[in-house]
Design an enzyme around this catalytic site. Structure first.
Site, mmCIF file in Angstrom:
data_model
loop_
_atom_site.group_PDB
_atom_site.id
_atom_site.type_symbol
_atom_site.label_atom_id
_atom_site.label_comp_id
_atom_site.label_asym_id
_atom_site.label_seq_id
_atom_site.Cartn_x
_atom_site.Cartn_y
_atom_site.Cartn_z
ATOM 1 C CG ASP A 227 12.819 61.131 -31.824
ATOM 2 O OD1 ASP A 227 12.649 59.902 -31.820
ATOM 3 O OD2 ASP A 227 12.629 61.847 -30.826
ATOM 4 C CD GLU A 276 19.670 74.558 -49.332
ATOM 5 O OE1 GLU A 276 20.779 74.380 -48.788
ATOM 6 O OE2 GLU A 276 18.800 75.333 -48.884
HETATM 7 C C1 NOJ Z 1 11.129 58.090 -30.292
HETATM 8 C C2 NOJ Z 1 12.410 57.346 -30.101
HETATM 9 O O1 NOJ Z 1 12.443 56.257 -30.988
HETATM 10 C C3 NOJ Z 1 12.437 56.923 -28.655
HETATM 11 O O2 NOJ Z 1 13.476 56.025 -28.382
HETATM 12 C C4 NOJ Z 1 12.537 58.163 -27.806
HETATM 13 O O3 NOJ Z 1 12.466 57.796 -26.449
HETATM 14 C C5 NOJ Z 1 11.402 59.139 -28.109
HETATM 15 N N1 NOJ Z 1 11.171 59.285 -29.514
HETATM 16 C C6 NOJ Z 1 11.702 60.500 -27.538
HETATM 17 O O4 NOJ Z 1 12.715 61.126 -28.277
#
Ligand code: NOJ
Length: 540
Positions: A227, A276
């Site tokens: 993310d 790894e």
């Molecule tokens: C991107 C994620 O896809 C989204 O759903 C989220 O709200 C934000 N990052 C924050 O983590």
């Protein structure tokens, strides 16, 4: 009626190294994104869970996908539906427990499917032990160093330390009360206040993520979606910025919150751990438009794959879609990387709605599936796309996305693409749960259920199944190169150079004659060699 000429136009074909010595499983895999809240509920609480996913593995095998990507299932108070993690090495009870995760992984592996998980290393939840410790510790303490705590501006420190907005609306800073009860410092949160950003210069932060990676990899997880992979490093001094071009939920390439050069060192550290486990992979969420800068994330010692969102952003117009494809190929070609394709996910409007909604939107989404699956590289499908689900207009009181409140109720947020999947039956909740679904499901989804579509050869689900099967088994899909052919305005045709598959898109409002070749599949019926409007076809 116009003809799609077969004169190749190879000028725009990006260069790619032609020697591939090892073929990692993810190189041309189809990943299926499970939004766990909305996929299948096994315990009647109205929210999907891991056992629900395991119960539906037969369906996913039938669909033909190679890997699952589970949106976050770790412990979380769910301020952003799991993207606010309070313990990255445990499963949230809403979704099950570690035993349920182990069971899902074993069952998926037994069916030949990989399992990848979302990781959220840019921020934690405010309920994370570290953040609680930071609140209980004084300014300047090592506990605060794991986040971005700063004194406020103005004589009494009552203004935020800089002028950054949060992606979800409102300022990117929240003021805390110090342990002695006085008005205190501010902490940075690029997203919701419940998602404080981690300071990746702190060695604890680095070590903890590496421990998390090993924890899941040792349990058999095959990879991670990372993310905000372009946002983990912040610029020194956290400078102010001119936000006049700012759009909620989007960033530009000069946005100081994202794509700072130090982020690459973080990815190199992650890659060392992944190496790894030679079969494992990472795919980063990278909202970076500049091709060269995008490519930097997938250099051989960084991420394995990067999400390119150009296809999801392109309108349904041949020139725009072709440009999105060419740009996506060019972005990875410079580093010998693998392209990725995605039409939707849990953050964007569903493609049926984006392309106009109704029958037209559905036809266009079907056409774009054939375009997407004809391309070389890895594909990410979002759960429910295979059913042709549209976005749902939800009533105000059903909305749960933090964007709704943070924007002062001006932006409805992303709930409309997160409505639970309809499995069977003729009325809500269509077999998703035995309880009340966490978001209301439309009354008119009976024709869209899995049950209704499985046996109907004309359904969107059947189109997905046929297309995925052909892509997996036909030699015509081989090779990384794409050649473009001259086509009438509003159409395009490209051909896989090595395998020979041709994909034709007709984005005009009239039928076109297909070029010579044997029809393998089309998104709408081809009659006497004519491809209807809003359609695509595969020829060999
Ligand atoms: C991107 C994620 O896809 C989204 O759903 C989220 O709200 C934000 N990052 C924050 O983590």
């Amino acid at each position: 009626m116009r003809d799609v000429s077969d004169a190749p136009d190879t000028s725009a074909t990006p260069d790619r190294p032609s020697e591939v010595t090892v073929e990692p499983w993810w190189l041309d895999a189809i990943f299926y994104q499970v939004y766990p809240r909305s996929f299948a509920d096994s315990d009647g609480d109205g929210v999907g869970d891991l056992t629900g996913v395991e119960n539906m593995l037969g369906y996913l095998e039938l669909l033909g996908v190679n890997a699952l990507w589970l949106s976050p299932v770790m412990r979380s108070p769910m301020a952003d539906h799991g993207y606010d993690v309070s313990d990255p090495r445990d499963i949230d009870p809403l979704f099950g427990d570690l035993a349920a995760m182990d069971s899902l992984v074993a069952a998926a592996h037994a069916r030949g499917m990989k399992v990848t998980m979302d990781l959220v290393p840019n921020h934690t939840s405010i309920e994370h032990r570290w953040f609680r410790e930071a609140l209980a510790s004084p300014p300047g303490s090592p506990e605060r160093e794991r986040y971005f705590f700063r004194d406020g501006r103005g004589p009494d420190g009552s203004e935020p330390p800089n002028n950054w907005p949060s992606i979800f609306g409102g300022p990117a800073w929240t003021r805390v009360t110090e342990p002695d009860g006085s008005p205190g410092q501010w902490y940075l949160h690029i997203f919701a206040p419940e998602q404080p950003d981690l300071n990746w210069d702190d060695p604890d932060v680095v070590a903890d993520l590496h421990a998390t990676l090993r924890f899941w990899l040792d349990r058999g997880i095959d990879g991670f979606r990372i993310d905000v992979a372009h946002g983990m490093a912040k610029p020194a001094g956290l400078p102010d910025h001119d936000w006049s071009d700012n759009e909620l939920l989007h960033n530009t390439d000069d946005d100081p919150r994202f794509d700072n050069p130090e982020v690459h060192e973080i990815h190199r550290g992650i890659r060392k751990v992944l190496d790894e486990y030679p079969e494992a992979m990472t795919v980063g969420e990278i909202w970076v438009r500049d091709n060269e800068r995008f490519g930097e994330y997938i250099r051989p010692d960084e991420l394995h794959l990067g999400f390119n969102f150009r296809l999801a952003e392109a309108p349904f117009a041949a020139d725009d879609v072709r440009a999105a494809i060419e740009q996506s190929l060019a972005a990875v070609a410079q580093v010998g990387g693998t392209p990725t394709w995605t039409l939707s996910n849990h953050d964007v409007e569903r493609e049926v709605t984006r392309y106009g909604g109704g029958a037209v939107g559905r036809d266009r989404a079907r056409a774009m599936l054939l375009v997407e699956l004809a391309l070389p590289g890895a594909v990410f499908l979002y759960n429910g796309a295979e059913l042709g689900l549209p976005n749902v207009d939800l009533p105000d009181d059903a909305l749960q996305d933090p964007v709704w409140e943070r924007s002062g109720r001006t932006e409805r947020g992303r709930d409309g693409c997160r409505v639970p999947l309809p499995w069977k039956g003729t009325e809500p909740p269509y077999g998703f749960t035995t309880g009340q679904p966490w978001l209301p499901m439309p009354d008119d989804w009976a024709p869209l259920t899995v049950e209704a579509q499985l046996e109907d050869v004309t359904s969107t689900l059947s189109l997905y199944r046929s297309a995925i099967e052909l892509r997996a088994n036909r030699p015509e899909f081989a090779g990384p190169e794409v050649d473009w052919y001259g086509s009438p305005a509003g159409c395009f045709a490209f051909r896989r150079r090595e395998g020979g598959l041709t994909c034709v898109l007709n984005a005009t409002s009239g039928p076109i004659m297909l070029p010579p070749g044997t029809l393998l599949l089309s998104s709408s019926p081809v009659v006497e060699g004519q491809l209807p409007p809003d359609s695509a076809a595969w020829l060999i």
